[in-house]
Design a protein around this motif. Sequence first.
Motif, short mmCIF file in Angstrom:
data_model
loop_
_atom_site.label_atom_id
_atom_site.label_comp_id
_atom_site.label_asym_id
_atom_site.label_seq_id
_atom_site.Cartn_x
_atom_site.Cartn_y
_atom_site.Cartn_z
N HIS A 246 95.73 67.06 -1.06
CA HIS A 246 94.01 67.82 -0.79
C HIS A 246 93.22 67.23 -0.72
CE1 HIS A 246 97.28 70.48 -1.06
NE2 HIS A 246 97.74 71.07 -2.24
N GLY A 247 93.01 65.98 -1.07
CA GLY A 247 91.88 65.24 -1.30
C GLY A 247 90.85 65.07 -1.90
N GLU A 281 84.10 62.05 3.94
CA GLU A 281 83.73 62.66 4.88
C GLU A 281 82.23 62.91 4.14
OE1 GLU A 281 86.17 65.67 5.31
OE2 GLU A 281 87.57 64.78 7.49
N GLY A 291 83.67 64.10 0.40
CA GLY A 291 84.95 64.02 0.20
C GLY A 291 85.65 62.81 0.47
N THR A 293 89.06 61.75 2.65
CA THR A 293 90.68 62.26 2.62
C THR A 293 91.56 61.39 2.85
OG1 THR A 293 89.32 61.71 5.30
CG2 THR A 293 88.76 64.23 3.79
N GLY A 294 92.83 61.78 3.28
CA GLY A 294 93.56 60.80 3.97
C GLY A 294 93.70 60.11 2.70
#
Length: 303
Positions: A246-247, A281, A291, A293-294
Motif C-alpha cells: 500500500h505504499g 509523490e 509518499g 509508491t509502487g
Amino acid sequence: MLSVKVETENQQTHTRVSAGKLGELVHRIGGRGDNFLVVQRIPDLPGTFIQVWHEAGGDYELEHRTGTATSHVRTVIGDPERVVALMTRWAREEPGWDAGTAWESAGIPEPEPVPELAEEVREQVEARVREMLRGGYGTVRTLTESAEDHLVKDGVRPVSREQARELAERLWLERVQEQRGWADVTDPDRLERAFARLDWGGITAREHFTCCRSCGMSEIGAAGREDARGFVFFHGQGTESAAAGHGLALYYGGFDDSAETTAAVGREVVAALEEAGLAVEWDGSPDKAIGLTGLDWRKRLVG
C-alpha cells in the motif's frame, strides 16, 4: 567486509566487520568481563555460530555449531592467529574452512521435543509472524516474543516460549532461503541508501521508527545528531503498509518548526529518494507527507 555480527561479553556489537577488525577483537579478549565473543551470520541462521573464550595467559577455546545440539563442537588452540584464521574462513564460508582441526563434542544435550500446536492456533500465529517477516525489521527474538504473546487472553497462553521459538525459527529460515533469490538491489535497499545519505548530510533519517506518527514526531529530536537541520522517518505501521503493497508515508520537518525549513527538508528528502531510484509523490506542501509508491517491499532480514 564480512557478513557477520560479532557480540562480545562486554555487550558490544560489531556488524559487518573487516577481517582485520575481527582479528583485533579476538586478540583483545582475555580480561575480566571481556573473555569471549560470538559470531553469527547475516542474516542470522538460528543455531549457527562460531565463538571463542580466552582468559589471559591461557589457551583459546573455540566452538562452532551448525544447527542441532549434537553439531556443537569445540577445540583448544594456543595460537590466536590460528583462531583468527579459522573464524575468518568460517565467516567467508570457505569450503574446508576448518581443515586440519580436531574437534570434539561440546556435550550439549538435545532439548526435549516441543509439543505441536493445535492447527487453528498455529495458523493464526504463523500469519502474524509472516507479516512481521515481510516487514523485515524483526529478529528471531522479537518474532518469538510476538508469537508467544499474539493469542494471550485473560492470562491464558496457548503458545509456549519453546513452541513460539520453534515456529519463529522455521519461518525465519524459510524467508532467508527466499531472499537468496532476490535481485542484488531491492527497493528497501534503495531507501536505506537514501536515508544513509540524508543522515550523513545533517537530516536525521530513521527507518521503522516508533509505532506511529505521534510517537515518532515526539522522539525524533533525540534520535540523531545535535546539529541536525531536520528529520525524516517512517514508523512501524508504515512498514506494515509497505509490506502489504500500500505504499509508504514519510514524515519530515525542520527542528526550528518553520514551514520554510520543513519544505526545504522535504525537497532534500525527495531529491535523495529520486536519486536512489524510488518513485515519489509529493506536492511540495510542508503539510503533506512524502509518499513512496509502487514499492516492491523486499526488506532483507538481518537479525
